[in-house]
Write a protein that holds these residues in place. Structure first.
Motif, PDB file in Angstrom:
ATOM      1  N   UNK A 260       0.839  -1.203   0.000  1.00 16.80           N
ATOM      2  CA  UNK A 260       0.000   0.000   0.000  1.00 16.80           C
ATOM      3  C   UNK A 260       0.873   1.252   0.000  1.00 16.80           C
ATOM      4  N   UNK A 261       0.552   2.212  -0.860  1.00 13.50           N
ATOM      5  CA  UNK A 261       1.318   3.445  -0.921  1.00 13.50           C
ATOM      6  C   UNK A 261       0.966   4.312   0.277  1.00 13.50           C
ATOM      7  N   UNK A 262       1.969   4.757   1.017  1.00 17.96           N
ATOM      8  CA  UNK A 262       1.744   5.510   2.251  1.00 17.96           C
ATOM      9  C   UNK A 262       1.232   6.912   1.934  1.00 17.96           C
ATOM     10  N   UNK A 263       0.544   7.548   2.909  1.00 15.88           N
ATOM     11  CA  UNK A 263       0.079   8.936   2.709  1.00 15.88           C
ATOM     12  C   UNK A 263       1.232   9.884   2.359  1.00 15.88           C
ATOM     13  N   UNK A 264       2.416   9.626   2.921  1.00 20.33           N
ATOM     14  CA  UNK A 264       3.588  10.468   2.638  1.00 20.33           C
ATOM     15  C   UNK A 264       3.894  10.475   1.150  1.00 20.33           C
ATOM     16  N   UNK A 265       3.884   9.285   0.530  1.00 20.03           N
ATOM     17  CA  UNK A 265       4.222   9.213  -0.884  1.00 20.03           C
ATOM     18  C   UNK A 265       3.072   9.678  -1.767  1.00 20.03           C
ATOM     19  N   UNK A 266       1.829   9.470  -1.329  1.00 21.73           N
ATOM     20  CA  UNK A 266       0.698   9.960  -2.124  1.00 21.73           C
ATOM     21  C   UNK A 266       0.729  11.484  -2.226  1.00 21.73           C
ATOM     22  N   UNK A 267       1.186  12.126  -1.127  1.00 21.90           N
ATOM     23  CA  UNK A 267       1.277  13.586  -1.127  1.00 21.90           C
ATOM     24  C   UNK A 267       2.456  14.060  -1.975  1.00 21.90           C
ATOM     25  N   UNK A 268       3.578  13.308  -1.943  1.00 18.54           N
ATOM     26  CA  UNK A 268       4.784  13.709  -2.673  1.00 18.54           C
ATOM     27  C   UNK A 268       4.605  13.558  -4.181  1.00 18.54           C
ATOM     28  N   UNK A 269       3.968  12.459  -4.591  1.00 14.57           N
ATOM     29  CA  UNK A 269       3.823  12.189  -6.034  1.00 14.57           C
ATOM     30  C   UNK A 269       2.402  11.693  -6.323  1.00 14.57           C
ATOM     31  N   UNK A 270       1.467  12.585  -6.564  1.00 17.71           N
ATOM     32  CA  UNK A 270       0.102  12.136  -6.877  1.00 17.71           C
ATOM     33  C   UNK A 270       0.114  11.133  -8.031  1.00 17.71           C
ATOM     34  N   UNK A 271      -0.179   9.871  -7.755  1.00 18.80           N
ATOM     35  CA  UNK A 271      -0.027   8.838  -8.796  1.00 18.80           C
ATOM     36  C   UNK A 271      -1.297   8.632  -9.619  1.00 18.80           C
ATOM     37  N   UNK A 272      -1.152   7.930 -10.723  1.00 22.66           N
ATOM     38  CA  UNK A 272      -2.311   7.501 -11.490  1.00 22.66           C
ATOM     39  C   UNK A 272      -2.138   6.038 -11.867  1.00 22.66           C
ATOM     40  N   UNK A 273      -3.219   5.324 -12.061  1.00 29.12           N
ATOM     41  CA  UNK A 273      -3.177   3.901 -12.342  1.00 29.12           C
ATOM     42  C   UNK A 273      -2.323   3.597 -13.571  1.00 29.12           C
ATOM     43  N   UNK A 274      -1.512   2.556 -13.432  1.00 29.86           N
ATOM     44  CA  UNK A 274      -0.652   2.127 -14.513  1.00 29.86           C
ATOM     45  C   UNK A 274       0.707   2.801 -14.548  1.00 29.86           C
ATOM     46  N   UNK A 275       0.945   3.752 -13.633  1.00 30.88           N
ATOM     47  CA  UNK A 275       2.224   4.462 -13.616  1.00 30.88           C
ATOM     48  C   UNK A 275       3.322   3.556 -13.076  1.00 30.88           C
ATOM     49  N   UNK A 276       4.457   3.488 -13.782  1.00 31.27           N
ATOM     50  CA  UNK A 276       5.565   2.638 -13.357  1.00 31.27           C
ATOM     51  C   UNK A 276       6.712   3.446 -12.774  1.00 31.27           C
ATOM     52  N   UNK A 277       7.327   2.912 -11.736  1.00 27.51           N
ATOM     53  CA  UNK A 277       8.474   3.545 -11.086  1.00 27.51           C
ATOM     54  C   UNK A 277       9.509   2.481 -10.739  1.00 27.51           C
ATOM     55  N   UNK A 278      10.691   2.948 -10.350  1.00 31.99           N
ATOM     56  CA  UNK A 278      11.662   2.101  -9.669  1.00 31.99           C
ATOM     57  C   UNK A 278      11.658   2.496  -8.198  1.00 31.99           C
ATOM     58  N   UNK A 279      11.320   1.557  -7.345  1.00 30.71           N
ATOM     59  CA  UNK A 279      11.314   1.787  -5.906  1.00 30.71           C
ATOM     60  C   UNK A 279      12.701   1.474  -5.357  1.00 30.71           C
TER      61      UNK A 279
END
Length: 361
Positions: A260-279
């Motif tokens: 689950x994406x934490x509130x901290x990261x949701x605020x830092x990078x508003x995501x959208x479905x299907x978006x890919x990243x390197x964690x």
């Protein structure tokens, strides 16, 4: 001593740039480390500062004096190489004093300087020996002493500890730090060893493919790497890089497992479905959950266990994937190879990188 300034330095060989747009300033008396993989251009930069190479573009200053065309012998720098290059037929005292004799310094002053430097480096009991009678660490200290006895404006070191064994390298690294604290000469040190970079430098310049990636204190670079290259190069074991895809509030590592994406990261990078990243997450921020399964757990299988005395390094593969991750666990952990374990991520200490550019988001 001097402030060393590089302004948009470039160096080309056969019309091929090996370093480009190199700009930084080393303040008077500080200890800076140039670090990066083999072939990144760090030794070329050091040799350009020494005058052993002339820059193709840009300007090099010692304080306010332009040094571009000043020959090496007039730059008042001292350099220590990986090869100590001691005179084999000279004693330690003669090796230390040779440069001063060539400059016409009087004998009494030479004797004072030899005594001072040999005491600082704890080689005063070796003054009558020749290099063949010295250990590798002792030879290294003589090479350092020969360089600093001149009290140059700038002290340059090109991987000077790489020929020493691990224990001696650790000891000499500590001695180098003490030495700099005593004499305070502006120092630029080249290494590919990240431990040397982190422990020695007031600031670190991370290089890759002839360009500066990041400049900062060891803590700044370790905790806030500017891109994926810096993140994975600094730190032992290296930072884990895990491809993830965002969908409905979670980071999916594969089709079966997600975080689950934490509130901290949701605020830092508003995501959208299907978006890919390197964690990116360092091994010390991953743990094994011995209790009931939680939302932040991922199933993995232990592949390799490396006990290090105070801690255990574990390499595991995330189930239903080919993704390997490294963990740094307490020595009390009792798992074994082949175990399936619940891996817990502390996501608020993780980093998100663009999978194409590698830049930290």
């Amino acid at each position: 001593m001097a402030t060393v300034t590089l302004e948009n330095i470039a160096r080309s060989f056969n019309h091929v740039k090996v370093i480009s747009d190199i700009s930084f300033q080393v303040p008077d008396g500080e200890f800076w480390v140039l670090v990066g993989p083999s072939g990144c251009g760090k030794s070329t930069i050091l040799r350009s500062i020494a005058g052993l190479e002339f820059v193709s573009e840009g300007n090099l200053y010692f304080d306010d004096v332009l040094m571009n065309t000043i020959p090496a012998r007039e730059r008042d720098v001292a350099m220590v190489f990986q090869n100590y290059a001691l005179y084999p037929h000279f004693t330690v005292a003669q090796n230390l004093s040779f440069g001063l004799k060539m400059r016409g310094v009087n004998k009494s002053l030479i004797a004072e300087k030899v005594e001072f430097v040999s005491q600082i480096l704890d080689i005063n009991h070796l003054l009558h020996r020749k290099p063949k009678d010295l250990s590798g660490g002792q030879q290294q200290r003589v090479a350092l002493g020969r360089a600093i006895i001149r009290q140059p404006k700038v002290f340059l070191l090109d991987e000077p500890l790489s020929n020493l064994d691990a224990q001696l390298r650790d000891q000499t690294r500590t001695e180098l730090k003490k030495l700099h604290n005593k004499v305070g000469i502006t120092t630029i040190y080249v290494t590919h060893d990240q431990v040397e970079a982190m422990t020695l430098g007031d600031r670190i310049v991370v290089l890759d493919q002839g360009k500066i990636q990041q400049i900062g204190t060891p803590a700044e670079i370790y905790n806030n790497p500017i891109n994926r290259m810096v993140a994975t190069f600094l730190g032992t074991p290296a930072m884990n890089i895990i491809p993830v895809t965002y969908h409905d509030g979670a980071l999916w590592i594969n089709q079966q497992q997600s975080l689950p994406l934490t509130p901290y990261w949701k605020e830092k990078i508003p995501p959208h479905n299907g978006q890919g990243w390197d964690l990116g997450i360092r091994p010390e921020y991953i743990s094994v959950n011995e209790e009931s399964f939680s939302d932040n757990d991922i199933l993995a299988q232990v592949e390799v266990i490396e006990p290090l005395g105070k801690e255990i390094l574990v390499n595991a593969i995330i189930l239903d994937s080919d993704i390997n991750i490294n963990l740094q666990l307490p020595i009390q952990w009792t798992g074994k190879r082949g175990d399936r374990v619940k891996i817990k991520f502390t996501l608020d200490y993780s980093h998100i990188f663009d999978p194409i550019s590698g830049e930290r988001i």
